[in-house]
Design a protein around this motif. Structure first.
Motif, PDB file in Angstrom:
ATOM      1  N   SER A 158       0.372   3.166 -41.543  1.00  0.00           N
ATOM      2  CA  SER A 158      -0.310   3.100 -40.252  1.00  0.00           C
ATOM      3  C   SER A 158       0.531   3.710 -39.142  1.00  0.00           C
ATOM      4  N   GLN A 159       1.845   3.894 -39.401  1.00  0.00           N
ATOM      5  CA  GLN A 159       2.675   4.532 -38.384  1.00  0.00           C
ATOM      6  C   GLN A 159       2.316   5.996 -38.202  1.00  0.00           C
ATOM      7  N   ARG A 160       1.518   6.554 -39.119  1.00  0.00           N
ATOM      8  CA  ARG A 160       1.121   7.950 -39.011  1.00  0.00           C
ATOM      9  C   ARG A 160      -0.094   8.115 -38.105  1.00  0.00           C
ATOM     10  N   PHE A 161      -0.635   7.021 -37.620  1.00  0.00           N
ATOM     11  CA  PHE A 161      -1.724   7.067 -36.640  1.00  0.00           C
ATOM     12  C   PHE A 161      -1.661   5.780 -35.834  1.00  0.00           C
ATOM     13  N   ARG A 162      -2.537   5.617 -34.896  1.00  0.00           N
ATOM     14  CA  ARG A 162      -2.487   4.444 -34.030  1.00  0.00           C
ATOM     15  C   ARG A 162      -2.877   3.186 -34.804  1.00  0.00           C
ATOM     16  N   ASN A 163      -2.039   2.136 -34.694  1.00  0.00           N
ATOM     17  CA  ASN A 163      -2.367   0.875 -35.350  1.00  0.00           C
ATOM     18  C   ASN A 163      -3.723   0.362 -34.912  1.00  0.00           C
ATOM     19  N   ALA A 164      -4.057   0.596 -33.637  1.00  0.00           N
ATOM     20  CA  ALA A 164      -5.334   0.126 -33.123  1.00  0.00           C
ATOM     21  C   ALA A 164      -6.506   0.750 -33.872  1.00  0.00           C
ATOM     22  N   ASP A 165      -6.363   2.011 -34.331  1.00  0.00           N
ATOM     23  CA  ASP A 165      -7.439   2.661 -35.083  1.00  0.00           C
ATOM     24  C   ASP A 165      -7.674   1.954 -36.410  1.00  0.00           C
ATOM     25  N   LEU A 166      -6.597   1.593 -37.087  1.00  0.00           N
ATOM     26  CA  LEU A 166      -6.709   0.911 -38.369  1.00  0.00           C
ATOM     27  C   LEU A 166      -7.340  -0.466 -38.194  1.00  0.00           C
ATOM     28  N   THR A 167      -6.861  -1.211 -37.215  1.00  0.00           N
ATOM     29  CA  THR A 167      -7.420  -2.533 -36.954  1.00  0.00           C
ATOM     30  C   THR A 167      -8.894  -2.433 -36.599  1.00  0.00           C
ATOM     31  N   GLU A 168      -9.219  -1.485 -35.712  1.00  0.00           N
ATOM     32  CA  GLU A 168     -10.605  -1.340 -35.279  1.00  0.00           C
ATOM     33  C   GLU A 168     -11.516  -0.978 -36.446  1.00  0.00           C
TER      34      GLU A 168
ATOM     35  N   TYR B 262      -6.746  11.382 -24.401  1.00  0.00           N
ATOM     36  CA  TYR B 262      -8.200  11.341 -24.547  1.00  0.00           C
ATOM     37  C   TYR B 262      -8.631  11.432 -26.015  1.00  0.00           C
ATOM     38  N   GLU B 263      -7.692  11.235 -26.945  1.00  0.00           N
ATOM     39  CA  GLU B 263      -7.996  11.429 -28.354  1.00  0.00           C
ATOM     40  C   GLU B 263      -9.142  10.534 -28.828  1.00  0.00           C
ATOM     41  N   ARG B 264      -9.165   9.295 -28.376  1.00  0.00           N
ATOM     42  CA  ARG B 264     -10.226   8.383 -28.842  1.00  0.00           C
ATOM     43  C   ARG B 264     -11.598   8.864 -28.386  1.00  0.00           C
ATOM     44  N   SER B 265     -11.743   9.250 -27.127  1.00  0.00           N
ATOM     45  CA  SER B 265     -13.046   9.713 -26.637  1.00  0.00           C
ATOM     46  C   SER B 265     -13.447  11.014 -27.325  1.00  0.00           C
ATOM     47  N   VAL B 266     -12.472  11.865 -27.622  1.00  0.00           N
ATOM     48  CA  VAL B 266     -12.769  13.134 -28.298  1.00  0.00           C
ATOM     49  C   VAL B 266     -13.292  12.865 -29.708  1.00  0.00           C
ATOM     50  N   ARG B 267     -12.657  11.948 -30.425  1.00  0.00           N
ATOM     51  CA  ARG B 267     -13.132  11.611 -31.765  1.00  0.00           C
ATOM     52  C   ARG B 267     -14.568  11.093 -31.734  1.00  0.00           C
ATOM     53  N   ILE B 268     -14.814  10.131 -30.851  1.00  0.00           N
ATOM     54  CA  ILE B 268     -16.141   9.533 -30.782  1.00  0.00           C
ATOM     55  C   ILE B 268     -17.179  10.600 -30.448  1.00  0.00           C
TER      56      ILE B 268
ATOM     57  N   ASP C 141      -4.745  21.013 -35.187  1.00  0.00           N
ATOM     58  CA  ASP C 141      -5.261  20.387 -36.401  1.00  0.00           C
ATOM     59  C   ASP C 141      -6.721  20.766 -36.675  1.00  0.00           C
ATOM     60  N   ALA C 142      -7.183  21.855 -36.074  1.00  0.00           N
ATOM     61  CA  ALA C 142      -8.592  22.245 -36.213  1.00  0.00           C
ATOM     62  C   ALA C 142      -8.987  22.450 -37.670  1.00  0.00           C
ATOM     63  N   ALA C 143      -8.115  23.040 -38.463  1.00  0.00           N
ATOM     64  CA  ALA C 143      -8.448  23.297 -39.867  1.00  0.00           C
ATOM     65  C   ALA C 143      -8.674  22.002 -40.632  1.00  0.00           C
ATOM     66  N   ALA C 144      -7.928  20.954 -40.271  1.00  0.00           N
ATOM     67  CA  ALA C 144      -8.105  19.660 -40.937  1.00  0.00           C
ATOM     68  C   ALA C 144      -9.344  18.929 -40.437  1.00  0.00           C
ATOM     69  N   LEU C 145      -9.731  19.169 -39.176  1.00  0.00           N
ATOM     70  CA  LEU C 145     -10.875  18.463 -38.596  1.00  0.00           C
ATOM     71  C   LEU C 145     -12.208  19.062 -39.032  1.00  0.00           C
TER      72      LEU C 145
ATOM     73  N   SER D  16      -1.154  15.863 -47.550  1.00  0.00           N
ATOM     74  CA  SER D  16      -0.816  15.510 -46.182  1.00  0.00           C
ATOM     75  C   SER D  16      -1.992  15.848 -45.280  1.00  0.00           C
ATOM     76  N   SER D  17      -2.534  14.845 -44.634  1.00  0.00           N
ATOM     77  CA  SER D  17      -3.703  15.081 -43.779  1.00  0.00           C
ATOM     78  C   SER D  17      -3.315  14.958 -42.316  1.00  0.00           C
ATOM     79  N   ALA D  18      -3.520  16.035 -41.574  1.00  0.00           N
ATOM     80  CA  ALA D  18      -3.263  16.001 -40.137  1.00  0.00           C
ATOM     81  C   ALA D  18      -4.345  15.243 -39.398  1.00  0.00           C
ATOM     82  N   ALA D  19      -5.407  14.879 -40.126  1.00  0.00           N
ATOM     83  CA  ALA D  19      -6.554  14.222 -39.484  1.00  0.00           C
ATOM     84  C   ALA D  19      -6.704  12.779 -39.940  1.00  0.00           C
ATOM     85  N   LEU D  20      -5.592  12.152 -40.357  1.00  0.00           N
ATOM     86  CA  LEU D  20      -5.676  10.802 -40.901  1.00  0.00           C
ATOM     87  C   LEU D  20      -6.301   9.824 -39.911  1.00  0.00           C
ATOM     88  N   GLY D  21      -5.919   9.923 -38.631  1.00  0.00           N
ATOM     89  CA  GLY D  21      -6.504   9.036 -37.631  1.00  0.00           C
ATOM     90  C   GLY D  21      -8.007   9.219 -37.498  1.00  0.00           C
ATOM     91  N   TRP D  22      -8.467  10.464 -37.606  1.00  0.00           N
ATOM     92  CA  TRP D  22      -9.905  10.740 -37.535  1.00  0.00           C
ATOM     93  C   TRP D  22     -10.625  10.140 -38.751  1.00  0.00           C
TER      94      TRP D  22
END
Length: 602
Positions: free
Chosen positions: A475-485, A381-387, A412-416, A443-449
């Motif tokens: 991009s391997q550190r987060f979902r490729n779809a996030d980068l493309t989107e 549910y990571e995508r819905s949580v981010r949005i 990863d709360a501290a990074a978010l 190093s960011s634990a929130a790179l995808g966010w």
């Protein structure tokens, strides 16, 4: 990439709807494992006692079925008992079969797979004997003779070998399997005849329309509609279906087929189409302006509105963001629908709900957004949580604090937390953090966010670092779809040019694949010349993606290139699936059949 028309055809054929789909991508039958293996052997195993709590096993080779002369009687320390097939070699066992990959003695994961049961070992011996036969036809006939309902491995391998056969003279064995096989084999044979696309299968599929097994008759009908439209005898067969079939699905398929040839049937089909269906057809062609008038008609029907929100929330969200008056008018009726959808255990549905709630941009959405954050500890549910989290932050004030509180339990709360805090120039701050992470300074634990939010903000200053991430493998550190989107949402000439510049990148499976998707999604019809080049030029773009794109946007003149490429026997076998889809899509959209343009009769 948007591929709604392609998805429609694929779904109708029972095939997947993503570029990576294939007929049997997740399953490797026993015979294929036997062909891949360097060693096939029957072994005993005992626990290794070289160290305390040793989980390793010592294999003793009892009988060598393939390869490895002189191995019988030898021992081998198996450090990893897990096989690539998800099977395990027991630490203590007798007489089971192991299949070892090439280079097994020095490989970290030497096991391809393991077979424990007597019937499996019997089948394994048979496959090894069959593989020694000199011709494809002999091997297929030998497998067919072994079909046995009590041993599924023979049927699985036969169908796999039919999918991979190279000699077109053996096609009659597949059509013959439909005539003589059991119900399961007949179903698979009917489906495969359609996927191969050889017109010699048409008489078999016409006969299959009369099968009492609805799975078989429906499979045949879909193949005749999408692959063999215009072949001899098909129109008459569908007229018989229209006159006699009691099955609603077959009846609808027959009407769809005949509508291209008979104006009266076409008028009947058109009159029965709902506003949602009309809008969807236009959206499949990328015509959002043409679909927009149907949106208001859909709103008048509660059932159609719920279907639209469920199946195409992205289009609804775009309308809400572009039209404040429509957003305010719809909010009271939309919120209850979203509340129902939010309760479903479906991560894709949750992302659509979050997107729509963000588009509404109103304090009344806060309870539902907070409810979505209750799944913050579930990765799917990571995508819905981010949005949802950023939508709450955009509402500001107490909602921002409530979002932060709901995320506190995450590792990863501290990074978010800093990402959700108010900033004078949020885009600049996020770009700087992304660049520090790419440079290895932080190093960011929130790179995808960060990537997701930069896309939401349409932050043009992020274009260069985002492409750096794409090219560098970060991009391997987060979902490729996030980068493309994110890059698609930012859009613009810079993004298009940078993506087009990567269409010859040596990394086809990651960098080039993402670049192709970005170009196609942003340029749409303007990308047609690039798609055609991808068909013609090696190392440029991706042929599978080009075929999928052409199924939605190609023109009849593209058939001259696509039809030879899509030939199962002489064309591009690796991309046959997508090339056949492109041919079917263009014919459907432009009113063509196997013989050329269709001339409808009154």
């Amino acid at each position: 990439m948007p591929a709604l028309r392609a998805a429609t055809i694929l779904a109708s054929l029972g095939w997947g709807a993503t570029e990576s789909a294939s007929a049997s991508a997740a399953f490797v039958p026993m015979g294929d494992y036997a062909r891949q293996a360097e060693i096939v052997a029957l072994v005993d195993s005992r626990p290794s006692a070289e160290r305390p709590n040793d989980s390793r096993a010592v294999l003793t080779f009892r009988e060598i079925l393939k390869g490895g002369p002189g191995l019988a009687g030898r021992e081998f320390l198996l450090a990893r008992r897990h096989a690539s097939s998800d099977a395990f070699a027991p630490q203590k066992g007798e007489g089971f079969a192991v299949l070892l990959r090439e280079g097994w003695e020095s490989h970290d994961l030497p096991l391809l797979t393991v077979y424990m049961e007597a019937y499996e070992i019997e089948a394994l011996r048979a496959f090894l004997e069959i593989d020694r036969l000199p011709t494809e036809r002999e091997r297929l006939l030998a497998l067919r003779e072994l079909l046995d309902a009590t041993n599924p491995h023979f049927g699985q391998q036969l169908m796999q070998d039919f999918r991979n056969m190279r000699d077109e003279r053996n096609f009659d064995l597949l059509t013959g399997l439909y005539e003589d096989g059991d119900p399961g084999m007949r179903r698979e044979a009917a489906a495969l005849i359609g996927r191969i696309g050889d017109p010699r299968g048409v008489p078999t599929l016409i006969a299959a329309l009369d099968s009492p097994d609805l799975v078989i008759s429906s499979e045949a009908a879909r193949a005749l509609l999408f692959v063999f439209r215009g072949a001899p005898g098909v129109e008459d067969a569908f007229r018989r279906v229209l006159d006699s079939s009691e099955h609603a699905e077959l009846h609808r398929t027959a009407e769809r087929y005949l509508a291209a040839y008979d104006e009266s049937v076409a008028a009947r089909v058109e009159a029965g189409r709902s506003s949602y269906q009309r809008a969807s057809a236009l959206l499949e062609q990328g015509d959002e302006d043409g679909a927009r008038p149907y949106f208001d008609l859909i709103l008048a029907d509660a059932g159609e509105f719920e279907t639209l929100v469920r199946l195409n929330p992205a289009w609804v969200a775009r309308i809400l963001r572009a039209e404040p008056e429509t957003r305010d008018r719809l909010r009271p009726s939309l919120l209850p629908v979203l509340a129902e959808h939010a309760e479903e255990e479906n991560y894709l549905r949750a992302a659509g709900v979050a997107n729509l709630l963000g588009a509404l941009s109103h304090p009344e959405t806060a309870p539902l957004l907070l409810e979505l954050l209750e799944r913050a500890d579930q990765s799917r549910y990571e995508r819905s949580v981010r949005i949802a989290a950023f939508a709450l932050a955009d509402l500001d004030g107490e909602f921002r604090e409530q979002a932060m509180a709901r995320l506190e339990a995450r590792d990863d709360a501290a990074a978010l937390r800093p990402l959700l805090e108010e900033a004078r120039d949020e885009g600049a701050r996020l770009v700087a953090e992304l660049e520090r992470a790419l440079d290895g300074r932080e190093s960011s634990a929130a790179l995808g966010w960060i990537v997701h939010r930069l896309g939401e903000l349409r932050e043009e200053r992020a274009v260069d670092p985002l492409f750096r991430a794409l090219e560098s493998g970060a991009s391997q550190r987060f979902r490729n779809a996030d980068l493309t989107e994110a890059l698609v949402r930012i859009g613009g000439e810079r993004v298009e040019a940078a993506a087009a510049g990567l269409l010859r990148h040596p990394d086809e499976n990651q960098v080039r694949r993402q670049a192709v998707e970005i170009v196609f999604r942003l340029q749409r019809e303007r990308a047609l010349p690039l798609a055609r080049r991808m068909l013609a030029e090696e190392g440029f773009g991706r042929r599978s993606a080009a075929a999928l794109f052409l199924s939605n946007h190609g023109a009849p003149e593209d058939l001259e290139t696509l039809i030879p490429l899509s030939d199962f026997w002489t064309g591009d076998r690796e991309n046959h699936y997508w090339l056949q889809l492109a041919v079917s899509g263009i014919r459907q959209r432009h009113g063509y059949d196997l013989n050329g343009p269709i001339e409808a009769r009154p």
